[in-house]
Design a protein around this motif. Structure first.
Motif, PDB file in Angstrom:
ATOM      1  N   UNK A  12     -16.134-104.534 -67.907  1.00 55.31           N
ATOM      2  CA  UNK A  12     -16.821-104.727 -69.187  1.00 55.31           C
ATOM      3  C   UNK A  12     -17.552-103.427 -69.491  1.00 55.31           C
ATOM      4  N   UNK A  13     -17.331-102.877 -70.649  1.00 59.20           N
ATOM      5  CA  UNK A  13     -18.062-101.655 -70.998  1.00 59.20           C
ATOM      6  C   UNK A  13     -19.414-102.027 -71.609  1.00 59.20           C
ATOM      7  N   UNK A  14     -20.388-101.127 -71.390  1.00 56.85           N
ATOM      8  CA  UNK A  14     -21.756-101.333 -71.904  1.00 56.85           C
ATOM      9  C   UNK A  14     -22.197-100.036 -72.558  1.00 56.85           C
ATOM     10  N   UNK A  15     -22.846-100.139 -73.692  1.00 56.34           N
ATOM     11  CA  UNK A  15     -23.323 -98.900 -74.330  1.00 56.34           C
ATOM     12  C   UNK A  15     -24.488 -98.310 -73.531  1.00 56.34           C
ATOM     13  N   UNK A  16     -25.188 -99.173 -72.784  1.00 59.02           N
ATOM     14  CA  UNK A  16     -26.388 -98.736 -72.067  1.00 59.02           C
ATOM     15  C   UNK A  16     -27.645 -98.971 -72.883  1.00 59.02           C
ATOM     16  N   UNK A  17     -27.468 -99.261 -74.166  1.00 57.08           N
ATOM     17  CA  UNK A  17     -28.626 -99.599 -75.019  1.00 57.08           C
ATOM     18  C   UNK A  17     -29.490 -98.377 -75.322  1.00 57.08           C
TER      19      UNK A  17
END
Ligand code: NDP
Ligand code: MG
Length: 384
Positions: free
Chosen positions: A173-178
């Motif tokens: 799952x990719x995450x933008x990192x916020x």
């Protein structure tokens, strides 16, 4: 594709309004049967006048009169309250229910929709976090499909098209990192809600935007993925990808990986969930490689952003632990949005609730309801 009749639960929210944009663009393919909101009576009325659904529900009953008066001449039925929300999805004329409510409130209407054998387009990830085992069992028994709207899960689902008989080794799952990617605890001590509400890549409702800043959102998505794709915790990995171009990936037994990519735009996964198995045209802007010469990847920082680690713990142990985590987090996020606690307190409250609320290995529906209620009371007591 035959015309589909759609109920949108939470039509006035970020997902709900974008779903109506999709339907507007494809009014020959979709018909709106039901629209619902909680407080936003004005927008609900405006939407109803434009899309002419069979019925609308406003869950906050104090707005009933206003909505009823605005729509009675239009031959649109108006209902109010949480029970009406749960019952409306059983209407014969609905083909597909888009659950775009926020938080625990999505659980009961989703159960009613599955029991009424409606196809589910699921945006409300909290429903699978709270009661994934019960929901997926119910869906299997009723032969109901749940199509993901969450962009990462839509990506996985799109990668799996034509591969359903092949074993998944792992998903990423990719995450933008916020907004706080790269920050450490000491940098996060005095974060304001205004800072936390500024997401770099996505424009979303307040709750999920805060969840993205704390990495709780990615934790909820790990749990959501477990139930949607029947995976073990060790088969689900999270990789930070700040550009949000690769929406997620599947790795098969032969080592081959498939990714789904495109510009970040929720209308894409919403439309795919509504039109599956077909793809419909879209006017949204196209990806240009030269605008993104570098796609980069990093490990998530589970120490600073403890919520992601808590989500994995809840998956390992199972039972009602994810339900506890979700309820604690809903209370904590609301308290943060009301300036009652600090940013880092959110994960602390979540952890304390997971350690304190009684664990149940095989919860029934009633156990989930009780766990949710008990956790909320306990979390509130930590805030006062
Ligand atoms: P919003 O807060 O923008 O919208 C929520 C909608 O649900 C509104 O229509 C709101 O009504 C209604 N609602 C809120 N609380 C209740 C309640 N207690 N009872 C009945 N109705 C209620 O949320 P989002 O659209 O951002 O998110 C919806 C779901 O989709 C969440 O589960 C989120 O995690 C998920 N999701 C969202 C994404 C996004 O891009 N926004 C991406 C991926 C997943 P009112 O307007 O009257 O308050
Ligand atoms: Mg997502």
């Amino acid at each position: 594709m035959e015309k589909k009749r759609v109920a949108i639960l939470g039509s006035t929210g970020s997902i709900g309004t974008q779903a109506l944009d999709v339907i507007d663009e494809h009014h020959d393919k979709f018909e709106v049967e039901v629209l619902t909101s909680n407080n936003n009576a004005d927008l609900l009325i405006q939407q109803a006048l434009k899309f002419h659904p069979n019925s609308v529900v406003i869950t906050n009953e104090t707005h009933y009169k206003k909505v009823e008066e605005a729509l009675w001449e239009e031959d649109i039925k108006v209902y109010a309250g949480q029970d009406a929300l749960a019952q409306i999805v059983e209407m014969d004329s609905i083909d597909i229910v888009l659950t775009a409510l926020v938080g625990y409130s999505g659980l009961k209407p989703t159960i009613h929709a599955i029991n009424a054998k409606k196809t589910i387009a699921l945006a409300n990830k909290e429903t699978l976090v709270v009661a994934g085992e019960l929901i997926t069992k119910l869906a299997r028994e009723n032969n109901v499909h749940i199509y993901p709207v969450d962009s990462e899960h839509s990506a996985i689902f799109q990668c799996l098209a034509g591969e359903f008989q092949n074993k998944i080794e792992k998903i990423y799952l990719t995450a933008s990192g916020g907004p706080f990617r790269g920050k450490k605890k000491e940098d996060l001590l005095n974060i304001t809600k205004e800072q936390a509400l500024k997401h770099p890549n996505w424009d979303m409702g307040a709750k999920i935007t805060i969840d993205s800043a704390t990495l709780m959102n990615k934790g909820l998505e790990v749990i959501e993925a477990k139930w949607l794709f029947n995976l073990k915790p060790e088969q689900i990995d999270v990789i930070v990808h700040p550009q949000s171009i690769i929406h997620s990936l599947v790795q098969f037994e032969d080592g081959s990986m498939k990714a789904q990519m495109g510009l970040p735009d929720m209308k894409h996964p919403i439309q795919y969930a509504l039109s599956f198995p077909y793809r419909l045209p879209s006017k949204s802007p196209r990806f240009n490689f030269l605008d993104y010469p570098n796609l980069t990847f990093e490990q998530p920082d589970k120490e600073t952003f403890k919520n992601l680690a808590l989500a994995y713990q809840s998956l390992e142990k199972g039972g009602n632990l994810a339900c506890i985590l979700n309820a604690a987090n809903e209370v904590a996020v609301e308290a943060f949005l009301n300036d009652k606690i600090k940013f880092l307190d959110i994960a602390e409250i979540n952890q304390k609730c997971m350690e304190s609320i009684p664990f149940i290995q095989h919860p029934t529906y009633e156990d989930y309801v009780r766990t949710n209620d008990e956790t909320r009371v306990f979390a509130e007591s930590l805030i006062q």
